[in-house]
Design a protein around this motif. Structure first.
Motif, mmCIF file in Angstrom:
data_model
loop_
_atom_site.group_PDB
_atom_site.id
_atom_site.type_symbol
_atom_site.label_atom_id
_atom_site.label_comp_id
_atom_site.label_asym_id
_atom_site.label_seq_id
_atom_site.Cartn_x
_atom_site.Cartn_y
_atom_site.Cartn_z
ATOM 1 N N ASN A 184 -37.259 19.297 -81.196
ATOM 2 C CA ASN A 184 -38.274 19.070 -82.228
ATOM 3 C C ASN A 184 -39.635 19.224 -81.560
ATOM 4 O O ASN A 184 -40.145 18.290 -80.944
ATOM 5 N N LEU A 185 -40.201 20.409 -81.660
ATOM 6 C CA LEU A 185 -41.480 20.723 -81.023
ATOM 7 C C LEU A 185 -42.612 20.230 -81.910
ATOM 8 O O LEU A 185 -42.676 20.562 -83.092
ATOM 9 N N LYS A 186 -43.493 19.404 -81.327
ATOM 10 C CA LYS A 186 -44.627 18.883 -82.090
ATOM 11 C C LYS A 186 -45.788 19.854 -81.982
ATOM 12 O O LYS A 186 -46.276 20.144 -80.889
ATOM 13 N N ILE A 187 -46.215 20.354 -83.137
ATOM 14 C CA ILE A 187 -47.352 21.267 -83.209
ATOM 15 C C ILE A 187 -48.330 20.660 -84.203
ATOM 16 O O ILE A 187 -48.079 20.652 -85.405
ATOM 17 N N GLY A 188 -49.424 20.106 -83.698
ATOM 18 C CA GLY A 188 -50.363 19.389 -84.556
ATOM 19 C C GLY A 188 -49.688 18.151 -85.117
ATOM 20 O O GLY A 188 -49.183 17.320 -84.364
ATOM 21 N N ASP A 189 -49.637 18.054 -86.451
ATOM 22 C CA ASP A 189 -49.007 16.909 -87.109
ATOM 23 C C ASP A 189 -47.610 17.218 -87.615
ATOM 24 O O ASP A 189 -47.001 16.394 -88.284
ATOM 25 N N GLU A 190 -47.094 18.413 -87.324
ATOM 26 C CA GLU A 190 -45.765 18.753 -87.833
ATOM 27 C C GLU A 190 -44.776 19.001 -86.707
ATOM 28 O O GLU A 190 -45.134 19.239 -85.561
ATOM 29 N N LEU A 191 -43.489 18.901 -87.066
ATOM 30 C CA LEU A 191 -42.404 19.163 -86.123
ATOM 31 C C LEU A 191 -41.706 20.443 -86.522
ATOM 32 O O LEU A 191 -41.482 20.686 -87.717
ATOM 33 N N ARG A 192 -41.361 21.252 -85.539
ATOM 34 C CA ARG A 192 -40.626 22.499 -85.797
ATOM 35 C C ARG A 192 -39.396 22.507 -84.903
ATOM 36 O O ARG A 192 -39.490 22.276 -83.699
ATOM 37 N N LYS A 193 -38.221 22.744 -85.490
ATOM 38 C CA LYS A 193 -36.991 22.846 -84.703
ATOM 39 C C LYS A 193 -36.967 24.198 -84.022
ATOM 40 O O LYS A 193 -37.071 25.228 -84.679
ATOM 41 N N VAL A 194 -36.852 24.164 -82.679
ATOM 42 C CA VAL A 194 -36.829 25.402 -81.907
ATOM 43 C C VAL A 194 -35.689 25.345 -80.899
ATOM 44 O O VAL A 194 -35.155 24.279 -80.590
ATOM 45 N N ASP A 195 -35.337 26.488 -80.365
ATOM 46 C CA ASP A 195 -34.367 26.560 -79.281
ATOM 47 C C ASP A 195 -35.011 25.927 -78.049
ATOM 48 O O ASP A 195 -36.187 26.164 -77.784
ATOM 49 N N PRO A 196 -34.268 25.120 -77.283
ATOM 50 C CA PRO A 196 -34.852 24.496 -76.086
ATOM 51 C C PRO A 196 -35.478 25.497 -75.114
ATOM 52 O O PRO A 196 -36.409 25.154 -74.393
ATOM 53 N N GLU A 197 -34.994 26.736 -75.120
ATOM 54 C CA GLU A 197 -35.562 27.757 -74.235
ATOM 55 C C GLU A 197 -36.986 28.140 -74.632
ATOM 56 O O GLU A 197 -37.710 28.742 -73.838
ATOM 57 N N GLU A 198 -37.396 27.802 -75.857
ATOM 58 C CA GLU A 198 -38.747 28.110 -76.325
ATOM 59 C C GLU A 198 -39.763 27.045 -75.923
ATOM 60 O O GLU A 198 -40.964 27.227 -76.115
ATOM 61 N N VAL A 199 -39.292 25.918 -75.377
ATOM 62 C CA VAL A 199 -40.192 24.835 -74.972
ATOM 63 C C VAL A 199 -40.836 25.194 -73.635
ATOM 64 O O VAL A 199 -40.156 25.593 -72.692
ATOM 65 N N ASN A 200 -42.154 25.077 -73.587
ATOM 66 C CA ASN A 200 -42.907 25.396 -72.377
ATOM 67 C C ASN A 200 -43.424 24.127 -71.711
ATOM 68 O O ASN A 200 -43.529 23.074 -72.350
ATOM 69 N N ILE A 201 -43.766 24.228 -70.440
ATOM 70 C CA ILE A 201 -44.363 23.107 -69.730
ATOM 71 C C ILE A 201 -45.627 22.685 -70.468
ATOM 72 O O ILE A 201 -46.447 23.523 -70.842
ATOM 73 N N GLY A 202 -45.755 21.394 -70.703
ATOM 74 C CA GLY A 202 -46.915 20.869 -71.409
ATOM 75 C C GLY A 202 -46.695 20.669 -72.897
ATOM 76 O O GLY A 202 -47.488 19.990 -73.547
ATOM 77 N N ASP A 203 -45.633 21.254 -73.463
ATOM 78 C CA ASP A 203 -45.324 21.051 -74.873
ATOM 79 C C ASP A 203 -44.856 19.617 -75.090
ATOM 80 O O ASP A 203 -44.299 18.978 -74.196
#
Length: 70
Positions: free
Chosen positions: A4-23
């Motif tokens: 569950n990647l937090k972008i601003g005030d919303e969450l987006r379900k992404v593949d764990p491989e899409e998560v970057n350092i600092g996310d």
């Protein structure tokens, strides 16, 4: 698996491989931790037995490191 990647005030379900350092990701109750990281907010008990062999849940909180897969 997903994160569950937090972008601003919303969450987006992404593949764990899409998560970057600092996310920032959000792990909800009952979900597995998708990637290694550090806890920025909140606390919980996690079952690390699959990774460490320790059968007692471990308490984690702000500032603690956590392994993906627990």
């Amino acid at each position: 698996d997903f994160a569950n990647l937090k972008i601003g005030d919303e969450l987006r379900k992404v593949d764990p491989e899409e998560v970057n350092i600092g996310d920032i990701i959000v792990v909800k109750p009952g979900e597995k931790v998708p990637v290694d990281g550090k806890i920025l907010d909140g606390s919980s008990m996690v079952d690390t037995s699959a990774l460490t062999g320790e059968s007692v849940p471990r308490e984690v909180g702000v500032g603690d490191s956590i392994l993906g897969g627990v």
